[in-house]
Design an enzyme around this catalytic site. Structure first.
Site, short mmCIF file in Angstrom:
data_model
loop_
_atom_site.label_atom_id
_atom_site.label_comp_id
_atom_site.label_asym_id
_atom_site.label_seq_id
_atom_site.Cartn_x
_atom_site.Cartn_y
_atom_site.Cartn_z
N GLU A 189 67.18 27.07 37.51
CA GLU A 189 66.20 26.81 36.43
C GLU A 189 66.24 27.91 35.38
OE1 GLU A 189 62.32 25.58 37.90
OE2 GLU A 189 63.20 23.80 38.80
N GLU A 320 66.68 19.75 43.61
CA GLU A 320 65.23 19.79 43.87
C GLU A 320 64.65 18.45 43.47
OE1 GLU A 320 62.98 23.22 42.60
OE2 GLU A 320 64.72 24.54 42.90
O1 AHR Z 1 60.32 24.07 44.74
C1 AHR Z 1 59.39 24.87 44.09
C2 AHR Z 1 59.91 25.42 42.76
O2 AHR Z 1 60.11 24.37 41.87
C3 AHR Z 1 61.24 26.10 42.79
O3 AHR Z 1 61.15 27.43 43.17
C4 AHR Z 1 61.70 25.99 41.39
O4 AHR Z 1 63.10 25.99 41.26
C5 AHR Z 1 61.04 24.73 40.89
O5 AHR Z 1 60.40 24.91 39.68
#
Ligand code: AHR
Length: 516
Positions: A189, A320
């Protein structure tokens, strides 16, 4: 508020029985096992308590890893695990987590709950965990606040098997042989918690950092993942690919194997999120409609990727995804602990079917997160452990791993409450494994209605059919007092005739049929 189509519409439209047509001769690609991957971050009680309790814990463990959790994850057939973050990855300095544990640095996990991180779970412990799980390794490096040298040395420490400062240090710390790193993420990110960069700046940094993610085993190279967009940030995807592909790198393949995409479902939006257990029919459909939005993201980011990589050599890595609700009342807001109902099961069911159907581009996905955080497959409390509805979906879908996607089409009708959040009532995917068994996974997204379904093969006349189903009240979830309220059950209420199988799918259920 109204139903988009009333049930009474069905008969007039000839929808009495939904037809699921399968062409078992039309193979559409391989479903990588990594699509069923997981993610564990140093966040809340995911690593500490959830997975790692230390060798001296009264909770039964093997070299510090909880036996009950490891066993359950193996039964679910976990193929790959991503670590150490998330946002934590871009603040993680791997050298803090090696060597004698009593000497490891203690620090504050500023990102997640402000608790003490004692670094007792580090590189050796992660590789040990993956060995116990029998899964592939996906390590996320620190580009946001780390150096090129630090990232390069981590890869050397992990994988080099000759004489070198890092290989010597690894041996000194008790592991002479190198490990295998299957996947390596170059930052996380980086449009946000990983450095707030522009796509062009990140892409230039990616070009530099990845150069030093050396492949010490060219016959078995590390698959490098470039940091991709958040949700629908198509400008990020375009900007990164434009810069990474500029002036060069025809040798790019091998320099970028995958591009990540992150997408979370928040029924009430990012600020409010919404309760994990309390919802009405409108919020049910909104949640599922938002989950199905994943398809648009895959297609639109995929279309941009096609411009730079028409042969689809670069994998889309959805590392994610999942439901992100308001934390359970009374828990640390920084720990992201939430319950998991039949609604989560349906979100997992439809999302995994979408990944299967887009397996030409989606090469890995990692649900967030494995234990005690967000849409977890396992929850723990002291020495107790429960399996969530999402766990059961992953277990029911496990036969899709490394199978071949088959062409299928299901007749659906649009249902919902709010006009802008419609969903199809049914959704499916179908694959065939190497032994010739066909797996059908089917979801009934309706909050209220059972649905009759007729499966029709081109020519196959099934001899053997085995089914399992996950069903229950829409809000049902497992608790430490009632751990088996929602669980997989055998499903035998089907009839078969020639190439046809018919059955009724209960409202809000997930079904798996194995046919040969
Ligand atoms: O999964 C929780 C958070 O969500 C992670 O650390 C991040 O990459 C995303 O914003």
């Amino acid at each position: 508020m109204r139903h988009i189509k009333q049930c009474s519409d069905r008969e007039s439209e000839g929808y009495e029985m939904a037809k699921l047509v399968i062409n078992e001769y039309q193979e559409l690609g391989k479903i990588n096992e990594e699509i069923y991957g997981h993610f564990a971050e140093h966040l809340g009680r995911c690593i500490y308590e959830g997975l790692y309790v230390g060798e001296d814990s009264p909770i039964p463990n093997t070299r510090g890893m909880r036996n009950d959790v490891v066993q359950a994850l193996k039964e679910m057939k976990i193929p790959v695990l991503r670590w150490p973050g998330g946002c934590f990855a871009d603040e993680y300095h791997w050298k803090d987590g090696i060597g004698p544990r009593e000497n490891r640095k203690k620090m504050i996990n500023t990102h997640w709950g402000g608790v003490v991180e004692d670094n007792s779970f580090g590189t050796h412990e992660f590789m040990e965990l993956c060995e116990q799980l029998g899964c592939k390794t996906y390590i996320n490096g620190n580009l946001g606040s780390g150096s090129v040298q630090e990232m390069s040395e981590w890869v050397e420490y992990l994988t080099f098997d000759g004489v070198s400062p890092m290989a010597d240090l690894r041996a000194k710390n008790g592991h002479e042989a190198p490990w295998k790193v299957d996947y390596f993420g170059v930052g996380n990110e980086n449009w946000g918690c990983g450095g707030n960069m522009t796509p062009e700046h990140y892409a230039d940094e990616y070009r530099r950092y990845q150069t030093y993610v050396r492949n010490y085993h060219p016959e078995n190279p590390i698959y490098k993942v470039c940091g991709g967009p958040n949700v629908d940030d198509y400008a990020w995807t375009k900007g990164v690919l434009e810069t990474t592909h500029r002036n060069c790198l025809p040798a790019l393949h091998g320099n970028m194997d995958g591009l990540s995409v992150h997408y979370y479902v928040h029924p009430e939006g990012w600020e409010t999120k919404g309760s994990a257990t309390e919802f009405d029919d409108a919020v049910w459909y909104r949640t599922l409609s938002k989950a199905l939005y994943m398809e648009q993201l895959i297609e639109r980011h995929g279309a941009i990727m096609d411009q730079y990589d028409p042969e689809k050599k670069i994998g889309m890595i959805v590392d994610e995804w999942g439901c992100w609700f308001t934390v359970e009342p009374g828990t640390n807001p920084g720990f992201l602990y939430q319950q998991n109902t039949m609604r989560d099961a349906l979100v997992a069911g439809v999302t995994l079917n979408l990944f299967n159907k887009h397996c030409d581009r989606v090469k890995m996905a990692n649900i967030a997160q494995m234990v005690n955080v967000l849409q977890a497959v396992i929850l723990t409390e002291g020495e107790q452990m429960i399996l969530t509805p999402t766990y059961h979906v992953f277990r029911m879908y496990r036969n899709h791993q490394n199978a071949t996607l088959l062409q299928s089409h299901i007749q659906t009708r649009e249902i919902g409450v709010e006009e802008i959040y419609p969903v199809p009532d049914l959704q499916e995917s179908v694959s065939r494994d190497q032994e010739g068994n066909i797996t059908i996974t089917l979801n009934n997204l309706s909050f209220t209605e059972d649905r009759e379904v007729e499966v029709i093969f081109a020519e196959l006349e099934p001899e053997k059919i085995q089914g399992t189903i996950l069903q229950g009240e829409a809000h049902a979830y497992n608790t430490f007092q009632e751990p088996e309220r929602v669980q997989e059950e055998a499903f035998t209420s089907f009839t078969r005739k020639g190439t046809h199988i018919t059955f009724t799918m209960p409202a809000h259920s997930v079904l798996q049929l194995r046919v040969s």
